[in-house]
Write a protein that holds these residues in place. Sequence first.
Motif, PDB file in Angstrom:
ATOM      1  N   ASP A  53      15.147  -6.023  10.780  1.00 59.38           N
ATOM      2  CA  ASP A  53      15.921  -7.257  10.308  1.00 59.38           C
ATOM      3  C   ASP A  53      16.515  -6.951   8.932  1.00 59.38           C
ATOM      4  O   ASP A  53      16.122  -7.148   7.875  1.00 59.38           O
ATOM      5  CB  ASP A  53      14.629  -8.113   9.930  1.00 59.38           C
ATOM      6  N   LEU A  54      17.376  -5.971   9.029  1.00 53.30           N
ATOM      7  CA  LEU A  54      18.262  -5.419   7.848  1.00 53.30           C
ATOM      8  C   LEU A  54      19.058  -6.526   7.312  1.00 53.30           C
ATOM      9  O   LEU A  54      19.166  -6.310   5.880  1.00 53.30           O
ATOM     10  CB  LEU A  54      19.251  -4.315   8.277  1.00 53.30           C
ATOM     11  N   ASP A  55      19.341  -7.678   8.108  1.00 51.14           N
ATOM     12  CA  ASP A  55      19.988  -8.688   7.281  1.00 51.14           C
ATOM     13  C   ASP A  55      19.264  -9.528   5.992  1.00 51.14           C
ATOM     14  O   ASP A  55      19.958  -9.968   5.318  1.00 51.14           O
ATOM     15  CB  ASP A  55      20.475  -9.770   8.225  1.00 51.14           C
ATOM     16  N   ALA A  56      17.974  -9.363   6.149  1.00 49.79           N
ATOM     17  CA  ALA A  56      17.318  -9.733   4.837  1.00 49.79           C
ATOM     18  C   ALA A  56      17.190  -9.012   3.845  1.00 49.79           C
ATOM     19  O   ALA A  56      16.693  -9.507   2.733  1.00 49.79           O
ATOM     20  CB  ALA A  56      15.704 -10.177   5.428  1.00 49.79           C
ATOM     21  N   VAL A  57      17.362  -7.756   3.887  1.00 49.65           N
ATOM     22  CA  VAL A  57      17.111  -6.838   2.939  1.00 49.65           C
ATOM     23  C   VAL A  57      18.026  -7.159   1.691  1.00 49.65           C
ATOM     24  O   VAL A  57      17.373  -7.063   0.542  1.00 49.65           O
ATOM     25  CB  VAL A  57      17.563  -5.114   3.564  1.00 49.65           C
ATOM     26  N   PRO A  58      19.332  -7.318   1.892  1.00 54.41           N
ATOM     27  CA  PRO A  58      19.954  -7.515   0.458  1.00 54.41           C
ATOM     28  C   PRO A  58      19.483  -8.852  -0.576  1.00 54.41           C
ATOM     29  O   PRO A  58      19.211  -8.342  -1.702  1.00 54.41           O
ATOM     30  CB  PRO A  58      21.393  -7.815   0.679  1.00 54.41           C
ATOM     31  N   GLU A  59      19.086  -9.721  -0.117  1.00 52.86           N
ATOM     32  CA  GLU A  59      18.454 -10.854  -0.719  1.00 52.86           C
ATOM     33  C   GLU A  59      16.962 -10.245  -1.326  1.00 52.86           C
ATOM     34  O   GLU A  59      16.643 -10.401  -2.431  1.00 52.86           O
ATOM     35  CB  GLU A  59      18.156 -12.008   0.033  1.00 52.86           C
ATOM     36  N   ASP A  60      16.233  -9.728  -0.435  1.00 48.27           N
ATOM     37  CA  ASP A  60      14.816  -9.203  -1.004  1.00 48.27           C
ATOM     38  C   ASP A  60      15.068  -8.245  -1.969  1.00 48.27           C
ATOM     39  O   ASP A  60      14.260  -8.031  -2.919  1.00 48.27           O
ATOM     40  CB  ASP A  60      14.144  -8.839   0.177  1.00 48.27           C
ATOM     41  N   TYR A  61      15.909  -7.244  -1.936  1.00 47.82           N
ATOM     42  CA  TYR A  61      16.224  -6.238  -2.767  1.00 47.82           C
ATOM     43  C   TYR A  61      16.355  -6.715  -4.155  1.00 47.82           C
ATOM     44  O   TYR A  61      16.106  -6.417  -5.199  1.00 47.82           O
ATOM     45  CB  TYR A  61      17.367  -5.122  -2.320  1.00 47.82           C
ATOM     46  N   ARG A  62      17.561  -7.744  -4.116  1.00 48.11           N
ATOM     47  CA  ARG A  62      17.957  -8.455  -5.297  1.00 48.11           C
ATOM     48  C   ARG A  62      16.602  -9.023  -6.135  1.00 48.11           C
ATOM     49  O   ARG A  62      16.575  -8.989  -7.295  1.00 48.11           O
ATOM     50  CB  ARG A  62      19.014  -9.374  -5.170  1.00 48.11           C
ATOM     51  N   ALA A  63      15.913  -9.682  -5.341  1.00 47.70           N
ATOM     52  CA  ALA A  63      14.827 -10.418  -5.815  1.00 47.70           C
ATOM     53  C   ALA A  63      13.888  -9.371  -6.460  1.00 47.70           C
ATOM     54  O   ALA A  63      13.013  -9.524  -7.605  1.00 47.70           O
ATOM     55  CB  ALA A  63      13.914 -11.264  -4.808  1.00 47.70           C
ATOM     56  N   ARG A  64      13.741  -8.110  -5.854  1.00 45.69           N
ATOM     57  CA  ARG A  64      12.553  -7.129  -6.665  1.00 45.69           C
ATOM     58  C   ARG A  64      13.380  -6.386  -7.647  1.00 45.69           C
ATOM     59  O   ARG A  64      12.697  -5.399  -8.389  1.00 45.69           O
ATOM     60  CB  ARG A  64      12.163  -6.213  -5.548  1.00 45.69           C
ATOM     61  N   LEU A  65      14.719  -6.377  -7.782  1.00 41.99           N
ATOM     62  CA  LEU A  65      15.263  -5.404  -8.632  1.00 41.99           C
ATOM     63  C   LEU A  65      15.240  -5.713 -10.234  1.00 41.99           C
ATOM     64  O   LEU A  65      15.967  -6.759 -10.570  1.00 41.99           O
ATOM     65  CB  LEU A  65      17.141  -5.618  -8.414  1.00 41.99           C
ATOM     66  N   GLY A  66      14.517  -5.053 -10.742  1.00 44.38           N
ATOM     67  CA  GLY A  66      14.258  -5.174 -12.296  1.00 44.38           C
ATOM     68  C   GLY A  66      15.441  -5.104 -13.201  1.00 44.38           C
ATOM     69  O   GLY A  66      15.563  -5.511 -14.515  1.00 44.38           O
ATOM     70  N   THR A  67      16.363  -4.185 -12.640  1.00 40.77           N
ATOM     71  CA  THR A  67      17.524  -3.804 -13.351  1.00 40.77           C
ATOM     72  C   THR A  67      18.540  -5.204 -13.799  1.00 40.77           C
ATOM     73  O   THR A  67      19.284  -5.138 -14.678  1.00 40.77           O
ATOM     74  CB  THR A  67      18.520  -2.852 -12.397  1.00 40.77           C
ATOM     75  N   LEU A  68      18.742  -6.133 -12.920  1.00 37.08           N
ATOM     76  CA  LEU A  68      19.432  -7.193 -13.115  1.00 37.08           C
ATOM     77  C   LEU A  68      19.250  -8.052 -14.265  1.00 37.08           C
ATOM     78  O   LEU A  68      18.068  -8.153 -14.688  1.00 37.08           O
ATOM     79  CB  LEU A  68      19.510  -8.059 -11.809  1.00 37.08           C
ATOM     80  N   GLY A  69      20.225  -8.333 -14.912  1.00 43.11           N
ATOM     81  CA  GLY A  69      20.260  -9.025 -16.295  1.00 43.11           C
ATOM     82  C   GLY A  69      19.614  -7.997 -17.557  1.00 43.11           C
ATOM     83  O   GLY A  69      19.492  -8.561 -18.684  1.00 43.11           O
ATOM     84  N   GLN A  70      19.321  -6.619 -17.085  1.00 41.03           N
ATOM     85  CA  GLN A  70      18.837  -5.770 -18.459  1.00 41.03           C
ATOM     86  C   GLN A  70      20.455  -5.176 -18.895  1.00 41.03           C
ATOM     87  O   GLN A  70      21.093  -4.896 -18.200  1.00 41.03           O
ATOM     88  CB  GLN A  70      18.210  -4.597 -17.626  1.00 41.03           C
ATOM     89  N   ARG A  71      19.890  -4.681 -20.279  1.00 39.22           N
ATOM     90  CA  ARG A  71      21.116  -4.024 -20.712  1.00 39.22           C
ATOM     91  C   ARG A  71      20.545  -2.731 -20.342  1.00 39.22           C
ATOM     92  O   ARG A  71      19.602  -2.256 -20.409  1.00 39.22           O
ATOM     93  CB  ARG A  71      20.566  -4.206 -22.373  1.00 39.22           C
ATOM     94  N   VAL A  72      21.821  -1.879 -20.049  1.00 42.09           N
ATOM     95  CA  VAL A  72      21.341  -0.539 -19.444  1.00 42.09           C
ATOM     96  C   VAL A  72      22.584   0.552 -20.087  1.00 42.09           C
ATOM     97  O   VAL A  72      23.486   0.072 -20.626  1.00 42.09           O
ATOM     98  CB  VAL A  72      21.776  -0.469 -17.762  1.00 42.09           C
ATOM     99  N   ARG A  73      21.994   1.750 -19.865  1.00 40.57           N
ATOM    100  CA  ARG A  73      22.787   2.822 -20.102  1.00 40.57           C
ATOM    101  C   ARG A  73      23.078   3.668 -18.864  1.00 40.57           C
ATOM    102  O   ARG A  73      22.024   3.731 -18.031  1.00 40.57           O
ATOM    103  CB  ARG A  73      22.366   3.805 -21.060  1.00 40.57           C
ATOM    104  N   ILE A  74      24.297   3.948 -18.384  1.00 40.66           N
ATOM    105  CA  ILE A  74      24.512   4.446 -17.218  1.00 40.66           C
ATOM    106  C   ILE A  74      24.999   5.734 -17.647  1.00 40.66           C
ATOM    107  O   ILE A  74      25.875   6.166 -18.338  1.00 40.66           O
ATOM    108  CB  ILE A  74      25.853   3.635 -16.552  1.00 40.66           C
ATOM    109  N   GLU A  75      24.268   6.923 -16.836  1.00 35.38           N
ATOM    110  CA  GLU A  75      24.481   8.263 -17.213  1.00 35.38           C
ATOM    111  C   GLU A  75      25.191   8.777 -15.876  1.00 35.38           C
ATOM    112  O   GLU A  75      24.504   9.003 -14.741  1.00 35.38           O
ATOM    113  CB  GLU A  75      23.178   8.954 -17.395  1.00 35.38           C
ATOM    114  N   LEU A  76      26.449   9.067 -16.132  1.00 36.48           N
ATOM    115  CA  LEU A  76      27.220   9.818 -15.101  1.00 36.48           C
ATOM    116  C   LEU A  76      27.583  11.227 -14.995  1.00 36.48           C
ATOM    117  O   LEU A  76      26.890  11.704 -16.061  1.00 36.48           O
ATOM    118  CB  LEU A  76      28.395   8.946 -14.878  1.00 36.48           C
ATOM    119  N   ALA A  77      27.956  11.902 -14.243  1.00 38.09           N
ATOM    120  CA  ALA A  77      28.115  13.546 -14.295  1.00 38.09           C
ATOM    121  C   ALA A  77      29.124  13.493 -15.389  1.00 38.09           C
ATOM    122  O   ALA A  77      28.977  14.617 -16.232  1.00 38.09           O
ATOM    123  CB  ALA A  77      28.743  13.783 -13.069  1.00 38.09           C
ATOM    124  N   ASP A  78      29.951  12.867 -15.698  1.00 39.00           N
ATOM    125  CA  ASP A  78      31.008  12.955 -16.860  1.00 39.00           C
ATOM    126  C   ASP A  78      30.936  12.097 -18.002  1.00 39.00           C
ATOM    127  O   ASP A  78      31.826  11.808 -18.583  1.00 39.00           O
ATOM    128  CB  ASP A  78      32.462  12.899 -16.045  1.00 39.00           C
TER     129      ASP A  78
END
Length: 253
Positions: free
Chosen positions: A189-214
């Motif tokens: 039931d992969l179609d249900a995954v995106p919504e459930d993922y967003r609901a568990r994602l603590g990153t949304l709404g957070q102030r973040v630092r993104i560390e890239l290779a460059d």
Amino acid sequence: MSSAAATPNGTGPLGPIRRLDEIDSTNRYALDAARAGAAPGLVVVADHQTAGRGRLGRTWEAPAGASLLVSVLLRPTIRLEAMHLLTMAAGLAMADAVEAVAGFAPTIKWPNDLLAGDRKLAGMLTEAEVVDGEVTAVVVGIGVNVMWTDFPPEIAETATACNIVAGRAVSRDELLDAFVARYGARLVDLDAVPEDYRARLGTLGQRVRIELADGTFEGEAVGVADDGSLEVRTGPGATRTVTAGDVVHLRPA
Ligand code: BTN
């Protein structure tokens, strides 16, 4: 998000489970099994890895018996653009399994770490076997800190384990069984995954630092696109899209 279409694993429930005392890497083992013709659904679990692989070319280390180290072999027939759902589904299945077995609810840090509070509980690494441009196998590997007494200094401030958060012993076998059952169900039931993922994602709404290779940049995590990339607002009307990198959740200024 559009339908993932087709099944990621034609075998029904996951299994068999191959249990190893020690191996270099369960991901490496499962990929080699795939090259040798193993059927999808194979679950490889080890008490100890001598060369565990982490994201972005890093190593993954854990003392023998302290972590659940598991890899699942899939032979997906889904579209290439939907492959990230296999990893997201595994993260959700493991978060649900931890909740059922250890009694607390981890959050997800983009892309696929499990956190308890602000500490890392589990990490995931998905690797693919590609032949003539076709994905012939995908191995989804997860390492969960289950029964740790103390952490090495380099992760002492950032890691945690199920037994520490739960305040009691937690069984790796119970967690494995709970995960295998839930991941098998999520895969059909992969179609249900995106919504459930967003609901568990603590990153949304957070102030973040993104560390890239460059380099690094900061902003507010505002969304996850259909392809799994993270959308970060860096200023009024300005958004950057991150497909690979490390995210640090910053405390509000
Ligand atoms: C990360 O860097 O956070 C991902 C770590 C993934 C570790 C797991 S342990 C089981 C599987 N086998 C490996 O070699 N790596 C993954």
